[in-house]
Design an enzyme around this catalytic site. Structure first.
Site, PDB file in Angstrom:
ATOM      1  N   GLY A 199       0.815  -1.368  -0.062  1.00  0.00           N
ATOM      2  CA  GLY A 199       0.090  -0.009  -0.173  1.00  0.00           C
ATOM      3  C   GLY A 199       0.808   1.261   0.040  1.00  0.00           C
ATOM      4  O   GLY A 199       2.034   1.242   0.488  1.00  0.00           O
ATOM      5  N   CYS A 200       0.338   2.428  -0.406  1.00  0.00           N
ATOM      6  CA  CYS A 200       0.847   3.568  -0.421  1.00  0.00           C
ATOM      7  C   CYS A 200       1.451   4.163   0.896  1.00  0.00           C
ATOM      8  O   CYS A 200       2.864   4.438   1.097  1.00  0.00           O
ATOM      9  CB  CYS A 200       0.127   4.674  -1.325  1.00  0.00           C
TER      10      CYS A 200
END
Length: 309
Positions: A113-114
């Site tokens: 995930g970012c």
């Protein structure tokens, strides 16, 4: 020539992967028509025909896509949250110790995930080297552009009739149940989940993740952290920058890496109080760029091929 299929190419992440790969001469992109891109039989055929399949879908749809694959030679890179803490999947952050080898040997890769990427690159090396304890109680502040919210959020921010509430930054994940927290905790090697404060602001792309820490929780002080990052990050995709002066004045912009696929790690402060900062594009190293980097590892080509670094 390897065949690549993007399941969910119409979304923000899928579109950027498609744009990055469309000019590549070493791969063949398999595509579906607008009429068939949601057809389960058409998707199943494309998934099993591909050498590498990107899943740019919600969690449940990503799980469905995996269930459709019966070709043992098809490698999957899933950009959803569905498999990130699954021990049967390689976590697609190759800069971590031993992780590059795991990605290369795997047919199932969970793209990070970012927010998680920004946190893990700051914390995991320090835990691994014993500079901070596994029981450290950390807090994390993450500032992101609105493209991270997908098509609906992009449309909301870019609407001519948008709410005035979008003019100022907005904090979310306030229940402390953000979907990135499990991977942030597990992959970093922590025993305790951090207090996580994500904020979305009125700019398209770019991310700045900050972890604050007191000196008494650090073995060796700020100099030891800098030494650790310098040894850990120097491959061209993630780099440590020891900034004694500020090229942006006394500011560090969250949009500095917009449009790029690399990531910068920095440390600021002193031995009493310090902040660990990572900056990158939430759609680049935070999503599509990382997915393509993992694909390059599988293909055995230079990791930055087709990326902006």
């Amino acid at each position: 020539m390897k065949k690549v299929f993007i399941d969910g190419y119409a979304g923000t992440t899928g579109l950027r992967i498609y744009e990055r790969l469309s000019s590549r001469k070493d791969i063949q992109l398999l595509t579906l028509t607008e009429e068939t891109r949601k057809d389960i039989n058409a998707r199943k055929h494309a998934l099993n025909e591909s050498d590498i399949a990107f899943l740019c879908l919600p969690d449940d749809a990503a799980k469905e896509s995996v269930s459709l694959i019966d070709n043992p030679n098809t490698a999957v890179i899933d950009t959803s949250t569905a498999h990130r803490v699954n021990p049967d999947w390689a976590y697609g952050l190759p800069e971590l110790k031993s992780q590059r080898e795991k990605v290369k040997a795997s047919k199932r890769i969970a793209n990070p995930g970012c927010h998680a990427t920004g946190f893990i690159v700051l914390v995991a090396p320090l835990v691994q080297e014993g500079i901070i304890a596994k029981d450290s109680r950390l807090s994390c502040f993450s500032l992101t552009g609105y493209s991270g919210g997908g098509k609906k959020m992009i449309a909301d921010y870019e609407s001519n009739e948008r709410s005035h509430m979008l003019d100022a930054p907005r904090q979310y994940g306030i229940t402390q149940a953000h979907k990135h927290l499990p991977e942030m905790t597990k992959v970093s090697g922590l025993n305790v989940a951090p207090v996580f404060c994500p904020v979305v602001a009125d700019y398209y792309a770019g991310m700045e993740v900050t972890v604050s820490i007191h000196g008494h929780d650090v073995k060796g002080g700020i100099a030891k952290i800098k030494e650790c990052y310098s040894d850990y990050y120097h491959d061209g995709v993630i780099n440590f920058t020891d900034k004694d002066t500020f090229s942006e004045g006394n500011f560090i912009s969250a949009g500095a890496f917009a449009g790029r696929d690399d990531l910068e790690v920095c440390v600021y402060g002193n031995d009493e109080r310090m902040i660990l900062v990572s900056r990158f594009d939430n759609l680049g190293k935070g999503a599509s760029g990382a997915a393509i980097q993992n694909m390059n590892i599988l293909l055995g080509v230079e990791e930055s091929t087709g990326l902006v670094v």
